[in-house]
Design a protein around this motif. Structure first.
Motif, PDB file in Angstrom:
ATOM      1  N   GLY B 179       0.812  -1.213   0.000  1.00 36.30           N
ATOM      2  CA  GLY B 179       0.000   0.000   0.000  1.00 36.30           C
ATOM      3  C   GLY B 179       0.845   1.262   0.000  1.00 36.30           C
ATOM      4  O   GLY B 179       0.660   2.162  -0.816  1.00 36.30           O
ATOM      5  N   LYS B 180       1.824   1.257   0.890  1.00 40.95           N
ATOM      6  CA  LYS B 180       2.668   2.432   1.029  1.00 40.95           C
ATOM      7  C   LYS B 180       3.479   2.680  -0.243  1.00 40.95           C
ATOM      8  O   LYS B 180       3.668   3.812  -0.679  1.00 40.95           O
ATOM      9  N   GLU B 182       2.728   1.723  -3.288  1.00 38.75           N
ATOM     10  CA  GLU B 182       1.872   2.190  -4.386  1.00 38.75           C
ATOM     11  C   GLU B 182       1.708   3.701  -4.334  1.00 38.75           C
ATOM     12  O   GLU B 182       1.720   4.372  -5.359  1.00 38.75           O
ATOM     13  N   ALA B 183       1.552   4.210  -3.120  1.00 39.53           N
ATOM     14  CA  ALA B 183       1.380   5.653  -2.975  1.00 39.53           C
ATOM     15  C   ALA B 183       2.584   6.395  -3.538  1.00 39.53           C
ATOM     16  O   ALA B 183       2.447   7.441  -4.166  1.00 39.53           O
ATOM     17  N   ARG B 184       3.758   5.806  -3.335  1.00 39.95           N
ATOM     18  CA  ARG B 184       4.958   6.487  -3.829  1.00 39.95           C
ATOM     19  C   ARG B 184       4.962   6.584  -5.350  1.00 39.95           C
ATOM     20  O   ARG B 184       5.433   7.558  -5.913  1.00 39.95           O
ATOM     21  N   GLN B 186       2.219   6.604  -7.167  1.00 39.86           N
ATOM     22  CA  GLN B 186       1.155   7.553  -7.508  1.00 39.86           C
ATOM     23  C   GLN B 186       1.637   8.997  -7.438  1.00 39.86           C
ATOM     24  O   GLN B 186       1.168   9.849  -8.176  1.00 39.86           O
ATOM     25  N   MET B 187       2.573   9.255  -6.530  1.00 38.35           N
ATOM     26  CA  MET B 187       2.984  10.639  -6.308  1.00 38.35           C
ATOM     27  C   MET B 187       4.010  11.152  -7.313  1.00 38.35           C
ATOM     28  O   MET B 187       4.394  12.312  -7.269  1.00 38.35           O
TER      29      MET B 187
END
Lengths: 175, 492
Positions: B179-180, B182-184, B186-187
């Protein structure tokens, strides 16, 4: 050195395709492409010659038949008094009356518009249409765009494609 | 009866190991385990075992006897199935040069083991330059995340983004907190230029953290631009990567990327270069590439060879699994052998009269080394020898249809290659003639779409005297994909 039948480019012995124009240089083992065009070619052209109820050798009103020597097939030509011979190439506007693609025309060096056979004043005449590999009658090379008479049983070479001309009954009686 | 000791296993050798290899392996093991140097309990016994193994295997008679006692299925078997097709069986005694074509096939043997996807050690190197903004970047992000979700615990994954400089977005990790991470991804923001070397350099560092035998170590580069001035560095890095068993594959998006560079990177590492015409294709092509990596049976396949005097390797092309131009110099990195697709390479040799021997020609002598992921003990390199007989007259035997078919497709690829070279050199007439001929052949094959593109380019060429970047790439990769279509099942 070997010479490409299509573009006359010189190739090193052992070459299988011309590096200049991509023509296959060896006979036999012809690639799948030809088969595809065979199917299409049949649909496109020879229909008006093979669909006849009475099969060859001769339909009564025919003035000439073409005996494809290598395959043994006979194409009977009727109705018109002039037929252009060649092969249909997709995407090209040129459409010969008789498409020789099913007889391996491409590999044999037949041009798209190779020659014309016509009936003029009860005489049968052949003329080369500026083909790349020339037209021969009984081994004699024809000058392009010059008409020459044919007789029953003559063997034509369109490039390397061997075609024997057989005259229809009307013609043979007179001849 | 107790199971006989596996002497091969003890020495870490394949069952077809040469006497020389056996001796070397023994000396190496003996140095490590000699009682004078090792006091750890049990090691003396191990040393004795190794001696016993060596005594048996070094003696051909005793070795043969021992081999028969091995359980079936464990006997020496070749690591790959080899099939070599020649365009002709005999060469002619000529005073001039002649050509011969060779189609090399290497496939997984039928007992090649169950298809267990090898562990991956993968780094995605993403171009985040300004031009990637929009659909391209969105697709790249989405696909990267999709790939990440499919990873298993044994896989290692990292992401590097680059523009003028590079940064490690996700360091090499075993995917502990998806999860964490993936956020990276996305950013990620777009901005800046394109300096591919920066990205590759960071990517290579990440892959090296988990470099392991038995896993597929690969860098996938996604770019839409041209790098300026650092091509040489990129290629040097590719050589280093290849030496460590790391492959580099490139996906070029759109029309402005440097296909020559991506081809070159692939050539040097056994990777592939892929053309992505539309952003929508990014997902499919990247996933496809990813799936290929999961199918790898053997990698680091390298053909080392010597050519006798008078012989020239003019062309080497991989037809399968992913079509691509190979180098002509030893060693050739052929790329992986996949479980579901063997390796097929077509080569063109020019043979001069000085190479002709009395009764034949050996025109290549060398060996194929490879690393089979599922095996701990790697097989000996396979000897490769290409030879033809000699005759005075040409034989009537036609070349194998498989060779002719492959060559007919390769001829198309080479026509466009030639046209592009000629266009670059300013020979517009020649170039457009070659394009027109290519179009004719494509039409004959029923490739109307591609033929139309080629015709358009031929017209453009006459008008503007250049081949457009877009058209050039479409034609190049279009004819290249024809090669792959030809090796898969019949299309029609």
């Amino acid at each position: 050195m070997i010479t490409c039948p299509n573009c006359k480019n010189q190739e090193v012995p052992g070459a299988i395709f011309c590096s200049e124009c991509g023509t296959q240089l060896i006979e036999g083992a012809s690639a799948r492409t030809h088969e595809i065009s065979t199917a299409e070619g049949k649909q496109i052209k020879t229909s008006d010659t093979t669909v006849f109820p009475k099969p060859p050798p001769m339909a009564p009103d025919s003035w000439i038949s073409l005996h494809m020597v290598d395959s043994g097939q006979i194409l009977t030509l009727t109705e018109r008094s002039e037929f252009t011979l060649g092969r249909v190439a997709e995407g090209q506007p040129i459409m010969p009356d008789i498409d020789l693609t099913p007889y391996n025309a491409y590999a044999q060096g037949v041009s798209r518009l190779h020659a014309v056979i016509k009936l003029v004043h009860e005489k049968i005449i052949v003329m080369d249409l500026g083909s790349s590999n020339g037209t021969y009658v009984n081994g004699n090379h024809l000058a392009p765009y010059v008409e020459s008479p044919l007789t029953h049983g003559d063997v034509l070479y369109l490039g390397k494609l061997k075609v024997q001309v057989l005259f229809g009954e009307k013609q043979t009686e007179k001849g | 009866m107790p199971q006989p000791k596996d002497y091969y296993e003890l020495l870490g050798l394949p069952r077809n190991a040469s006497v020389d290899a056996i001796r070397k392996a023994y000396f190496k093991a003996a140095r490590q385990l000699h009682p004078d140097r090792n006091e750890a309990p049990g090691e003396t016994e191990l040393f004795l075992d190794i001696q016993e193994a060596y005594e048996v295997l070094a003696d051909p008679q005793r070795r043969a006897q021992y081999d028969t006692r091995l359980p079936p299925g464990q006997r020496a078997s070749l690591p790959v199935v080899e099939r070599i097709l020649y365009s002709r069986q005999t060469l002619l005694r000529l005073k001039e040069q002649q050509l011969v074509y060779v189609l090399l096939n290497y496939a997984v043997p039928s007992d090649g083991g169950s298809i267990v996807a090898p562990p991956l050690n993968l780094c995605l190197v993403l171009d985040r330059s300004t031009s990637m903004r929009g659909a391209n970047m969105d697709m790249v992000k989405a696909t990267a995340i999709q790939i990440m979700r499919r990873l298993r615990p044994q896989d290692t994954f990292s992401v590097v983004a680059f523009s003028d400089r590079a940064e490690t977005v996700i360091p090499a990790t075993h995917n502990s907190e998806p999860g964490k991470l993936e956020a990276r991804i996305q950013m990620l923001q777009t901005g800046g230029g394109t300096e591919i070397f920066q990205g590759l350099d960071f990517g290579f560092t990440e892959v090296q953290r988990n470099l392991k035998r038995g896993s597929v170590n690969h860098i996938i580069l996604l770019t839409d631009g041209r790098t300026y001035g650092d091509e040489e560095q990129c290629l040097k890095l590719a050589e280093m990567a290849a030496a460590k068993g790391v492959g580099i594959s490139g996906l070029g998006i759109g029309h402005d990327w440097n296909d020559a560079l991506l081809d070159d990177l692939a050539k040097r590492t056994g990777g592939s270069s892929i053309f992505v015409a539309q952003p929508q294709e990014i997902e499919q092509l990247l996933i496809e590439k990813f799936n290929h990596l999961w199918q790898v049976y053997a990698e680091e396949t390298s053909l080392e060879f010597e050519l006798p005097e008078g012989v020239k390797l003019c062309y080497a092309f991989r037809l399968q699994p992913e079509a691509g131009l190979l180098t002509q110099e030893s060693p050739i990195r052929l790329g992986p052998i996949l479980h579901d697709q063997g390796l097929r390479v077509l080569m063109e040799f020019l043979i001069g009269p000085q190479a002709l021997q009395k009764d034949g020609v050996i025109f290549l002598e060398g060996q194929l080394s490879l690393s089979i992921l599922a095996l701990t003990a790697q097989p000996e390199p396979l000897p490769v020898r290409l030879r033809c007989g000699l005759a005075d007259k040409a034989g009537s035997e036609p070349p194998p249809p498989e060779v002719v078919e492959a060559l007919s497709r390769l001829t198309l690829y080479r026509l466009q290659e030639q046209a592009r070279l000629e266009a670059e050199a300013g020979d517009i007439d020649q170039a457009s003639r070659h394009l027109e001929r290519l179009a004719t052949h494509l039409l004959e094959r029923g490739e109307r779409g591609l033929a139309k593109t080629v015709m358009l380019e031929a017209e453009n060429l006459k008008k503007d005297h250049v081949i457009s970047k877009a058209g050039g790439k479409q034609i190049k990769y279009g004819t290249r994909s024809l090669l792959m279509a030809g090796t898969a099942k019949d299309k029609i």
